[in-house]
Design a protein around this motif. Structure first.
Motif, mmCIF file in Angstrom:
data_model
loop_
_atom_site.group_PDB
_atom_site.id
_atom_site.type_symbol
_atom_site.label_atom_id
_atom_site.label_comp_id
_atom_site.label_asym_id
_atom_site.label_seq_id
_atom_site.Cartn_x
_atom_site.Cartn_y
_atom_site.Cartn_z
ATOM 1 N N TYR A 264 0.860 -1.216 0.014
ATOM 2 C CA TYR A 264 0.115 0.094 0.083
ATOM 3 C C TYR A 264 0.670 1.316 -0.030
ATOM 4 O O TYR A 264 1.559 1.309 1.103
ATOM 5 N N CYS A 265 0.720 2.115 -1.034
ATOM 6 C CA CYS A 265 1.492 3.294 -1.178
ATOM 7 C C CYS A 265 0.578 4.548 -0.875
ATOM 8 O O CYS A 265 -0.654 4.365 -1.390
ATOM 9 N N GLY A 266 1.075 5.676 -0.262
ATOM 10 C CA GLY A 266 0.310 6.719 -0.186
ATOM 11 C C GLY A 266 0.878 7.747 -1.117
ATOM 12 O O GLY A 266 0.835 7.529 -2.423
ATOM 13 N N ALA A 267 1.749 8.614 -0.452
ATOM 14 C CA ALA A 267 2.352 9.600 -1.340
ATOM 15 C C ALA A 267 3.340 8.902 -2.267
ATOM 16 O O ALA A 267 3.978 7.882 -1.927
ATOM 17 N N HIS A 268 3.656 9.619 -3.298
ATOM 18 C CA HIS A 268 4.547 9.096 -4.482
ATOM 19 C C HIS A 268 4.407 7.587 -4.697
ATOM 20 O O HIS A 268 5.307 7.111 -4.828
ATOM 21 N N SER A 269 3.172 7.410 -4.757
ATOM 22 C CA SER A 269 3.167 5.720 -5.109
ATOM 23 C C SER A 269 3.407 5.599 -6.415
ATOM 24 O O SER A 269 4.238 4.430 -6.551
ATOM 25 N N GLU A 270 3.661 6.163 -7.373
ATOM 26 C CA GLU A 270 4.005 5.944 -8.685
ATOM 27 C C GLU A 270 5.451 5.682 -8.707
ATOM 28 O O GLU A 270 6.049 4.898 -9.255
ATOM 29 N N SER B 100 9.650 -10.805 -12.944
ATOM 30 C CA SER B 100 10.869 -11.358 -12.976
ATOM 31 C C SER B 100 11.127 -12.817 -12.512
ATOM 32 O O SER B 100 10.548 -12.915 -11.523
ATOM 33 N N ILE B 101 11.906 -13.754 -13.317
ATOM 34 C CA ILE B 101 11.710 -15.070 -12.670
ATOM 35 C C ILE B 101 12.408 -15.080 -11.427
ATOM 36 O O ILE B 101 12.413 -16.225 -10.696
ATOM 37 N N ILE B 102 13.441 -14.188 -11.126
ATOM 38 C CA ILE B 102 14.248 -14.311 -9.885
ATOM 39 C C ILE B 102 13.510 -13.714 -8.897
ATOM 40 O O ILE B 102 13.864 -13.830 -7.730
ATOM 41 N N SER B 103 12.353 -13.313 -9.028
ATOM 42 C CA SER B 103 11.620 -12.656 -7.844
ATOM 43 C C SER B 103 11.601 -13.792 -6.765
ATOM 44 O O SER B 103 10.934 -14.770 -7.213
ATOM 45 N N PRO B 104 11.652 -13.449 -5.437
ATOM 46 C CA PRO B 104 11.420 -14.480 -4.530
ATOM 47 C C PRO B 104 9.889 -14.692 -4.081
ATOM 48 O O PRO B 104 9.584 -15.467 -3.524
ATOM 49 N N PHE B 105 9.318 -13.539 -4.764
ATOM 50 C CA PHE B 105 7.851 -13.778 -4.286
ATOM 51 C C PHE B 105 7.044 -14.266 -5.474
ATOM 52 O O PHE B 105 7.259 -14.015 -6.623
ATOM 53 N N SER B 106 5.919 -14.966 -5.147
ATOM 54 C CA SER B 106 5.048 -15.566 -6.497
ATOM 55 C C SER B 106 4.256 -14.257 -6.945
ATOM 56 O O SER B 106 3.755 -14.196 -8.304
ATOM 57 N N SER B 107 3.789 -13.349 -6.117
ATOM 58 C CA SER B 107 3.348 -12.123 -6.505
ATOM 59 C C SER B 107 3.559 -11.057 -5.620
ATOM 60 O O SER B 107 3.715 -11.065 -4.470
ATOM 61 N N LEU B 108 3.564 -9.876 -6.261
ATOM 62 C CA LEU B 108 3.796 -8.642 -5.758
ATOM 63 C C LEU B 108 2.740 -7.676 -6.336
ATOM 64 O O LEU B 108 2.820 -7.434 -7.381
ATOM 65 N N GLU B 109 1.797 -7.032 -5.740
ATOM 66 C CA GLU B 109 0.994 -6.284 -6.235
ATOM 67 C C GLU B 109 0.889 -4.979 -5.172
ATOM 68 O O GLU B 109 1.047 -4.866 -4.158
ATOM 69 N N PHE B 110 0.714 -3.903 -6.258
ATOM 70 C CA PHE B 110 0.287 -2.623 -5.566
ATOM 71 C C PHE B 110 -1.103 -2.359 -5.217
ATOM 72 O O PHE B 110 -1.664 -2.600 -6.160
ATOM 73 N N ILE B 111 -1.539 -1.831 -4.236
ATOM 74 C CA ILE B 111 -2.858 -1.456 -4.103
ATOM 75 C C ILE B 111 -3.069 0.001 -3.988
ATOM 76 O O ILE B 111 -2.092 0.578 -3.092
ATOM 77 N N ARG B 112 -3.767 0.585 -4.851
ATOM 78 C CA ARG B 112 -3.875 2.228 -4.696
ATOM 79 C C ARG B 112 -4.937 2.456 -4.005
ATOM 80 O O ARG B 112 -6.240 2.051 -4.382
ATOM 81 N N VAL B 113 -5.043 3.466 -3.104
ATOM 82 C CA VAL B 113 -6.211 3.799 -2.550
ATOM 83 C C VAL B 113 -6.131 5.173 -2.735
ATOM 84 O O VAL B 113 -5.429 6.017 -2.065
#
Lengths: 425, 750
Positions: free
Chosen positions: B82-88, B104-117
């Protein structure tokens, strides 16, 4: 209800399990970060490196030996850079590179001229013999069951330390193989041979401790007082094995770590094992060490790595024990499997020692006092060669005068500087 | 829960691509984490004008890298940010990072999502939003985007899971690090001291409070319920670095409490206090080793940077080179340097980290500092305990002491930068400038609203660029606080912790005043409130600390009225139910009486109706205004009937009438005649909506209190027509008329 089991933290075992489900690059990168985060360290590094290089050989795309070599080199140098203070990684990479060169030269010999085969057997010892490049034209090769060759070569040559020039020695299996194979088949065969070879390196790594323990009854005599400084797993195994045959006394010296906070005293399981075998144990914190040295017959500890000058990379504190023993003319026995022998000199960083976190010695709660201090907790020591008397390898006890020939047997000169060949990432 | 097989856990730990077969069934096992990458504070200003806090370099690594690496080292698989200011900017950073980019295949996470509010104003808004999305499948780790920690959470996770399986109400585990009363350096955020009341046998957290040096009373009120637990410890020696292991129930709790903003001060405090209502149990996992801290303000930034250099944070140290392309090595003097660092002979660098491409000319002394990449340090420069970010230029002979110098800053030759100075991006300081030391300067090239600042020549010299950064004062706040700033944030807004110049009160436990407060209006005593001081004091406490248990009914009234009026004003067609829920929540929280509620509701509706009569809101006639105020919202009428009147009894209806009358008499800017007309119109409207019955209105009419003052009388007189009509209608008892009215009602309701 299912027991709450799953450990989420990544580990080497999880990584090895996941090899089949993820791309090679991801596996390499995971290992790199396991190394950087110290979630794989010490003895695990060798196993991890062998596993990952096996994946490199199996999964990456290559059409000839040179490509394979460069794949392994680049993956290897990334691993080495990730953990510059784990020299074992570099050793395993060199071993694999040497293995590939061996296999390739056998194949080429078969193709070029069967009769010249014998001449190339001692290729590794001649610094002036870089292996000729394989031709892109179809090269008939021997697809044979050379599974033994790599592993055998290691052990065989070890037993012939003083007769390396014996030409009939190593690739005897090559002679009987058929000659005409197409290029894809050659790649295929080489791949499986190299992978088998890596399997054997893995076996060697896994069995090394047991093999070293096999020499225990020679090294430990009845009635001995043996000082084991911070026994590692291989030292523990060594002592337990010895206990099954001999009656002696073990003095276990360890660091008095204020923050350990463990419920059990250190090395409780080891002491239990030794006691059941009828061996007395004495626990000692390291500042009491000097007082016991005159009583001790020999000092034993495990090494993290052995350099070509005979110097050792060890857990911190061992150097004090070694020096104390040296002053009292007590023999220092170092357990070090052959794969821990590095064909290079200790770097500056190594001789300064790796720094750990100060929190193992001082606590946050020590407050303002700590603010004023600079706490350096070295977790590794460098022991100069003159303090070591016996290097007990899985191939038997050695003195430092023989180290050069062990190194020559296991590594090819062209691979020694491999980590320097590649520049910035 | 029962689906978590032993092998599944290990295997799922590495399922990289969601598209892979079998990934779905494993998903339940994947560990999820939520990063709150904005804290809605401005303690890093002016630096955060241009760069989000989580991308500020901490020992030359953006802060969020530490957080992500911490999660990766704990085997987290799915990350939501969750990002607030400067989320971009944060998103761009992640996209450009080869390691964290989710594709990226080397990412250790299976998913990484940004949620904008878009409309989030607090962390609470983020978490309520998260609850709505229902993307959280099981236990998850909630962390802030500025955490630096090497703690392994496996043990805490296992304990949490065991507790949760034993009792569904054990919904959250707070990971704390115990550090003793006088921790190393400033390992704790100074200023605000968290106080945890913990049951040492079970680890259950019983109460949470915060104290800070600026508060008037230097004590904490223990909840009497704590004493029913037998054994408990009150601990102030814990670092709270905001690592929470939560179940989705926690999000539901956030949703129930619409006004919680901060995870600790509001949420933890509130949930623990209302334990009897929500029945949830929260636990504290207190660790004795490992490193954990949040770079939540500049002092912590300073402290963590030092800890990183001294390797307390191992493996997150410079020579681990966790960021791709970094090449730090240990060099002599206890320093770290990347490749291509040139330190000329005669220069000395100790206990510092120096980034790639930086040159340090001869005669310079650098100690305890962090220098970014490609900086140019001139001759005979002295830099102590300072943070100099990438591309900065420090001229010959300058001295920089305990300051932060941001990227691309130029400090001229022979400048003096004293302790505590903050120099933001792109500022130029001319040669031979001595910056003020008291108070330390904050210089920025931008103003608070991100416009280029007009350079202050007297400060930065003729060739300089940048001006003193002024924090735009929040008007509302300063009104509340009688001009004296008592926000503990002020303690943390500078690089150097100092209580100098602040007005500290010296209360001791002996000044504790037990004096039950009675609200004269409603006659309710607030149980357990220790308020011997003036009203202003109460407000003070409110603004600095959400001890809503100590609220006076007055604040209930204000909050409730404001809430209702806002709901009535809202343009959307939202149901009135949420406002009702909010109101009932407030009522429960404050233990308000029926009469207080009635008064609040009456005031709210009257205020809205009166507002509608004003020209700027359409200038409606009283009848229309009354109708609109009462019927514009679905459920509003029902709300009045159920909550405000609260029954069929005549006396209650009369009370509500009285409340309306009183409310109208209190409305300003409304002449008595029109107010009376409005009262009549509202009564009639309520009558026709079946909220008030004839008897009720007549009882109000007969009530003496309705005519006890002149003003009230005026209002009352206006209703005479209505009352007379009602009396007549009563006499006629025409069933037909009533039927007609019922039909009218139906139409109204539609």
């Amino acid at each position: 209800m299912a027991p709450s089991q799953a450990s989420y933290a990544p580990s080497l075992d999880n990584l090895i399990k996941s090899f089949n489900s993820q791309p090679l690059e991801a596996s390499i990168e995971s290992l790199i970060f396991l190394l950087k985060r110290r979630q794989v360290k010490g003895d695990e590094c060798a196993r991890a490196t062998a596993h990952i290089l096996r994946q490199v050989v199996a999964k990456s795309k290559w059409h000839d030996v040179d490509q394979l070599l460069s794949r392994v080199q680049s993956a290897g140098s990334r691993l080495v850079r990730a953990a510059p203070l784990e020299p074992v990684i570099g050793n395993i990479v060199r071993r694999v590179l040497g293995l590939i060169r061996d296999e390739a030269s056998e194949d080429r010999n078969n193709a070029d001229d069967v009769t010249s085969e014998a001449a190339s057997d001692i290729q590794t010892l001649g610094p002036s013999a870089p292996p000729p490049l394989p031709r892109p034209v179809p090269v008939p090769i021997r697809p044979g069951p050379s599974a033994i060759s790599a592993g055998m070569q290691v052990s065989k040559s070890m037993f012939n330390l003083l007769s390396v020039a014996d030409p009939g020695d190593s690739p005897a299996t090559g002679a009987s193989t058929p000659l005409s194979q197409a290029q894809p088949a050659s790649v295929h065969a080489l791949r499986s041979e190299v992978m088998d070879g890596i399997e054997e390196i893995l076996d060697e790594i896994n069995q090394a401790d047991d093999q070293i323990a096999g020499f225990s009854d020679i090294q430990i005599h009845p009635g001995d007082y043996v000082l084991a400084y911070q026994p590692t797993r291989s030292v523990e195994r060594f002592l337990v094995k010895a206990a099954s045959k001999r009656r002696f006394t073990v003095i276990i010296a360890c660091l008095d770590s204020p923050n350990s906070g463990a419920a059990e005293p250190p090395y409780a399981t080891l002491r239990k094992k030794l006691n059941t075998a009828g061996v007395n144990t004495i626990n000692l914190v390291s500042n009491g060490l000097m007082a016991y040295i005159p009583r001790v017959n020999k000092v034993i500890f495990g090494a993290k790595a052995v350099y070509q000058n005979g110097g050792l990379l060890v857990d911190s504190g061992c150097c004090i024990a070694a020096q104390a023993a040296h002053e009292h003319l007590k023999p220092v026995i170092v357990l070090c499997p052959v794969y821990k022998f590095c064909p290079e000199d200790p770097s500056d960083e190594v001789s300064r020692g790796e720094l750990g976190t100060p929190s193992s010695y001082v606590s946050y709660a020590n407050g303002p006092g700590v603010d004023a201090l600079e706490v350096e907790n070295t977790v590794t020591d460098y022991i100069p060669p003159e303090l070591v008397d016996v290097y007990l390898t899985n191939l038997g006890p050695q003195t430092r005068h023989h180290l050069a020939s062990i190194l020559a047997d296991h590594y090819k000169t062209e691979d020694i500087g491999f980590s320097l060949q590649l520049g910035e990432p | 829960m029962s689906k978590q097989g032993g092998k599944g856990g290990a295997a799922a730990g590495k399922a990289r691509k969601p598209a892979k077969p079998g990934a779905d069934e494993k998903r339940e096992d994947a560990l999820q984490a939520v990063i709150l990458a904005d804290s809605f504070q401005d303690r890093f200003k002016p630096f955060t004008l241009e760069t989000p806090r989580c991308l500020l370099p901490l020992v030359n690594v953006p802060v969020i890298e530490y957080t992500l690496e911490f999660l990766a080292s704990n085997g987290v698989q799915e990350v939501f940010i969750y990002c607030g200011a400067h989320s971009e900017k944060v998103e761009q950073y992640i996209q450009e990072s080869s390691r964290w980019n989710p594709n990226s295949i080397i990412s250790p996470f299976s998913s990484l999502e940004f949620i904008r509010v878009s409309d989030a104003n607090s962390i609470g808004d983020f978490l309520r939003d998260l609850d709505k999305r229902s993307i959280i499948a099981g236990d998850f780790i909630l962390v802030h985007g500025d955490i630096v920690s090497n703690i392994q959470l496996d043990a805490a996770l296992a304990k949490h899971r065991a507790r949760r399986e034993a009792n569904r109400d054990a919904c959250m585990t707070i990971v704390l690090r115990s550090v003793g009363e006088q921790p190393h350096r400033a390992a704790k955020a100074r200023g605000i001291t968290p106080v945890f009341v913990v049951d040492p046998t079970t680890g259950r957290c019983l109460q949470y409070e915060e104290t800070h040096p600026l508060q008037r009373e230097h004590y904490v009120n223990l909840d009497p319920a704590v004493f029913t637990h037998g054994e408990f410890e009150i601990r102030t020696d814990l670092i709270d670095c905001g690592i929470d292991i939560c179940t989705p129930d926690v999000l539901a709790l956030w949703s129930e409490s619409f006004d919680y903003e901060l995870p600790r001060k509001n949420f933890l405090h509130g949930v623990l206090k209302d334990w009897e209502l929500n029945g949830k149990m929260l636990y504290a996992e207190i660790l004795d080793n490992g490193y954990a801290a949040r770079a939540s303000n500049l002092q912590m930034y300073d402290c963590i940077s030092k800890d990183v250099l001294e390797r307390w944070t191992l493996p997150f140290v410079p020579d681990s080179n966790l960021i791709h392309g970094q090449t730090y090595r240990r060099v002599k003097g206890g320093s770290y340097a990347e490749d291509h660092v040139v330190v000329e002979r005669g220069a000395k660098v100790t206990q510092s980290a120096v980034g790639r491409g930086t040159t340090v000319k001869t005669g310079s002394l650098i100690s305890g500092s962090v220098i970014g990449r490609r900086c140019k340090i001139g001759k005979d420069v002295r830099i102590e305990n300072s943070y100099i970010w990438d591309y900065a230029v420090i001229g010959d002979g300058a001295s920089v002491v305990h300051s932060v110098i941001a990227g691309s800053v130029v400090v001229g030759a022979n400048c003096r930068i004293p302790e505590g100075s903050l120099i933001s991006f792109n500022v130029h300081i001319d040669d031979r400038i001595q910056l003020p030391s008291k108070p330390p300067a904050r210089i920025s090239a931008l103003t608070d609203d991100r416009q280029p600042a007009k350079s202050d020549v007297s400060l930065v010299g003729n060739g300089g660029k940048g001006a003193l950064y002024q924090v735009a004062a929040d008007d509302e706040e300063s009104d509340d606080e009688n001009g004296i700033k008592r926000d503990p944030a002020i303690l943390q807004s500078s690089l150097i912790y100092s209580l100098e110049g602040l007005n500290l009160s010296t209360s001791s436990i002996s000044t504790l005043a037990f004096e039950d407060d009675y609200d004269s209006d409603d006659g309710i005593s607030v149980a357990g409130s220790f308020q011997g001081n003036a009203f202003g004091d109460t407000r003070d406490r409110l603004s600095s600390f959400a001890s809503d248990d100590a609220l006076k009914p007055d604040s209930f009234h204000n909050d409730a009225v404001n809430g209702l009026v806002d709901a009535l004003r809202a343009d959307n067609n939202a149901d009135f139910d949420s406002a009702k829920l909010e109101f009932m929540g407030l009522r429960l929280a404050n233990n308000a009486s029926d009469s207080a509620m009635r008064r609040a509701i009456a005031v709210a509706f009257v205020r809205r109706a009166a507002e509608l009569m004003k020209p700027e809101h359409g200038g409606l006639e009283p009848t229309k205004a009354a109708e609109k105020a009462l019927t514009a919202k679905n459920g509003a009428v029902k709300f009045i009937k159920e909550v405000a009147v609260g029954g069929e009894e005549v006396a209650q209806q009369a009370e509500f009438g009285l409340a309306l009358q009183k409310a109208l008499s209190g409305v300003r800017n409304l002449e008595a005649g029109r107010a009376g007309a409005l009262l009549a119109a509202m009564l009639q409207q309520l009558y026709s909506l079946d909220v008030l019955e004839e008897d009720g209105i007549l009882a109000w009419w007969a009530d003496k209190r309705a005519a006890d003052s002149e003003e009230m009388n005026k209002l009352r007189e206006k209703c005479r027509v209505l009352v007379e009509w009602l009396e007549n209608a009563d006499e006629e008892e025409s069933s037909e008329e009533e039927d007609d009215e019922d039909e009218d009602d139906d139409e109204d309701d539609d």
